[in-house]
Scaffold this motif. Structure first.
Motif, mmCIF file in Angstrom:
data_model
loop_
_atom_site.group_PDB
_atom_site.id
_atom_site.type_symbol
_atom_site.label_atom_id
_atom_site.label_comp_id
_atom_site.label_asym_id
_atom_site.label_seq_id
_atom_site.Cartn_x
_atom_site.Cartn_y
_atom_site.Cartn_z
ATOM 1 N N THR A 67 0.858 -1.199 0.000
ATOM 2 C CA THR A 67 0.000 0.000 0.000
ATOM 3 C C THR A 67 0.891 1.245 0.000
ATOM 4 O OG1 THR A 67 -1.741 -1.151 1.210
ATOM 5 C CG2 THR A 67 -1.785 1.270 1.255
ATOM 6 N N ASP B 160 -7.218 -3.256 1.903
ATOM 7 C CA ASP B 160 -6.291 -2.131 1.713
ATOM 8 C C ASP B 160 -6.661 -1.392 0.444
ATOM 9 O OD1 ASP B 160 -4.683 -3.014 -0.672
ATOM 10 O OD2 ASP B 160 -4.189 -4.680 0.673
ATOM 11 N N GLY C 277 -4.248 -0.469 -1.748
ATOM 12 C CA GLY C 277 -2.927 -0.479 -2.341
ATOM 13 C C GLY C 277 -2.937 -0.670 -3.841
#
Length: 598
Positions: A498, A521, A523
């Motif tokens: 991320t 996440d 990311g």
């Protein structure tokens, strides 16, 4: 059997009837003849007595009428007919018929016998005077000089002579009739007592031929027939037990075939399918039960497989080959065509055995790839350690700054090497089910917080926010250390992949009887074509970045095995450039807390 009984009854009826007729005929004739002989002898004795009374009382034929009075008196005493005849055949006296109306008796057989010199002349015939059947006896009548002057004759009705005999014959006829009826009844009873049990034995045998083994012989008859029936019952019992054993064996065999991990198909001599098992359906991804009775060519679309089956039919020998089947997905199968004797003489059936070795070949490839990848991954830190060691030995030891830099690099590479070896060992133990589970009831939030404490510094370096989201506390029975390692790997990867100022959060919740732990996440994400391989060992989407992040490439493989050891499963959802989420489903109640994976 009823027809046979009728034949036997008819045979005995005809036989006894013929015997009765012959017996009746011979017996009646014998009785009549004996009666005739006896009555004839009595008549002759009476005649001789009468002869002695009248013999010598007259001298000539002309004097014969003088005897009429005496003969008339005698006729009143006896029932027999008395006739006096001269030598010319003229009737002088007759006790039953007017002598004037009687024809000449010269031609009568008994008369002629006396004239010819017989002491007594006898004959039986129908009388022309009285129209009845009579027995005649005649003797010569002599004068005092011994000269024959006439013939004295006595006659008696034959039916009077055999009157008692007729009664005997009637009794004989009644006896024969009763005997015939009794014979018919006895024959009927005898044939029924023999025929009905034999008919029942035939019925039992017929039922046995129809594979109805519950039927038994129950009648009673003669010892020999009952013995045969008992033998048939023993045969029925033996067949029933054998059939039950055959059915049990057949059931066991079918259960065995149905639970084999090998696909089984039986082909007859005409290349038609006679039996398949469920695994064959799974391998070919088709319901083949509707194809029973059809040619195998309607099922197998593989030229190589069809060619192998034809080779088995032509050579009548076992055939074996590894063949790739192109169905929806390519499958690799180990094929064996085994010839076996058919039910009919001089016929051969064939068993087609398909063993799906696709997973075996995949695992072999994974193993090969693992060795290659492990060698490649290990070679990098080993090469670095070797290179820096050689450099230091070549004189870099004197430069303290270089020495410190090289030693830091060597420490980093050796640590990475140690981590990789530990991951490989752990993965090996997980694959071999050698990790013991220490299951306990815990709250998922506690483990997540422990993980956040470990990764807090790493997240702060990139200004990544770590957060937990849940509507209610999530409790489950699980191995604490294994669940911690799962979340640590997933959250660690999320932090690593991320960008700065990103967000990594863990969502906790329930789904039916499962606890759900979701690591999300924002990311870099994972390309769609790469998502199916992220759980492979040493597989990296971005190899350079993964190494720089310090990963070994084994983290997600370990996560997958750990989740499966906890009786759960993991799902991946990712979009390139937008982020990734790993969703773990674990049972709230662990099925076996004492489970030790071996």
């Amino acid at each position: 059997m009823k027809q046979l009984r009728r034949r036997i009854l008819l045979f005995f009826l005809i036989l006894f009837g013929a015997f009765s007729i012959i017996f009746y005929y011979i017996s009646s004739n014998t009785f009549i003849q004996q009666a005739m002989d006896q009555q004839g002898e009595d008549l002759q004795a009476q005649l001789l007595t009468l002869q002695s009374q009248v013999d010598g009382r007259v001298e000539t034929q002309e004097d014969l009428p003088e005897l009429n009075e005496s003969l008339e008196e005698t006729s009143a005493l006896i029932s027999e007919r008395i006739t006096l005849i001269n030598l010319s055949g003229k009737v002088i006296f007759d006790s039953h018929v007017d002598q004037t109306s009687i024809e000449n008796h010269f031609d009568r057989p008994e008369f002629q016998e006396v004239l010819e010199g017989e002491e007594i002349g006898t004959y039986d015939r129908v009388s022309s005077s009285t129209d009845d059947f009579r027995y005649y006896a005649a003797v010569p009548l002599q004068n005092t000089s011994g000269e024959q002057i006439g013939i004295l004759r006595l006659s008696k009705k034959v039916e009077e002579m055999i009157g008692i005999t007729d009664e005997i014959v009637r009794y004989l006829l009644v006896f024969i009739t009763i005997s015939l009826i009794l014979t018919m009844l006895f024959t009927f009873y005898w044939t029924k007592r023999i025929g009905d049990p034999i008919e029942e034995i035939k019925f039992v045998a017929n039922k046995l031929s129809q594979q109805k083994y519950k039927v038994r012989y129950k009648s009673t008859s003669y010892q020999e027939i009952d013995g045969l029936g008992q033998t048939v019952n023993e045969l029925a019992g033996s067949l029933e037990s054998q059939m039950q054993e055959i059915k049990q064996n057949d059931k066991r065999l079918r259960e065995l075939i149905n639970h084999l991990v090998i696909g089984v198909m039986l082909l007859d001599e005409n290349r038609q399918i006679t039996m398949v098992n469920p695994i064959m359906n799974e391998i070919l991804e088709e319901n083949l039960y509707g194809k029973i009775g059809h040619s195998y060519l309607e099922v197998f679309k593989s030229f190589g497989l069809n060619q192998l089956i034809e080779a088995a039919y032509e050579k009548q020998e076992l055939q074996n080959r590894e063949i790739a089947l192109l169905i929806q997905d390519e499958k690799i199968v180990d094929v064996n065509i085994v010839p076996i004797p058919g039910r009919m003489k001089n016929t051969t059936n064939y068993i087609v055995l398909l063993y799906d070795i696709t997973e075996i070949r995949r695992l072999e490839k994974v193993r090969t790839d693992f060795v290659a990848n492990a060698s490649h991954e290990l070679r990098t830190p080993i090469t670095a350690l070797k290179g820096f060691s050689e450099t230091l030995l070549d004189g870099a030891l004197e430069d303290r700054e270089v020495l410190i830099e090289f030693l830091e690099i060597m420490l980093k590479e050796s640590s990475r090497l140690d981590l990789m070896v530990q991951d490989i060992l752990q993965l090996s133990k997980l694959e071999q089910k050698q990790v013991r589970l220490n299951v306990e009831a815990i709250e998922a939030k506690v483990i997540v917080k422990e993980v956040f404490q470990i990764l807090q510094q790493k997240a702060e370096l990139k200004n990544i926010e770590l957060s937990i989201e849940y509507d209610e506390p999530v409790y489950l029975e699980v191995d604490h250390d294994q669940l911690k390692q799962i979340i640590l790997n997933l959250v660690g990867n999320a932090v690593s992949y991320t960008p700065e100022n990103g967000i990594v959060k863990v969502e906790l919740g329930y789904d039916n009887q499962e606890a759900v732990i979701k690591v999300v996440d924002n990311g870099i994400g994972i390309p769609q074509e790469e998502q199916s391989r992220v759980f492979e060992r040493f597989y990296r989407v971005d190899k350079a970045r993964s190494r720089n992040a310090g990963g070994t490439g084994l983290g997600l493989s370990i996560v997958k095995y750990l989740v499966e050891n906890l009786n759960g499963f993991i799902e991946l959802n990712s979009e390139l450039g937008k982020g990734t989420s790993f969703e773990i489903h674990l049972p709230i109640k662990f099925e076996n807390k004492q489970l030790t994976q071996k």
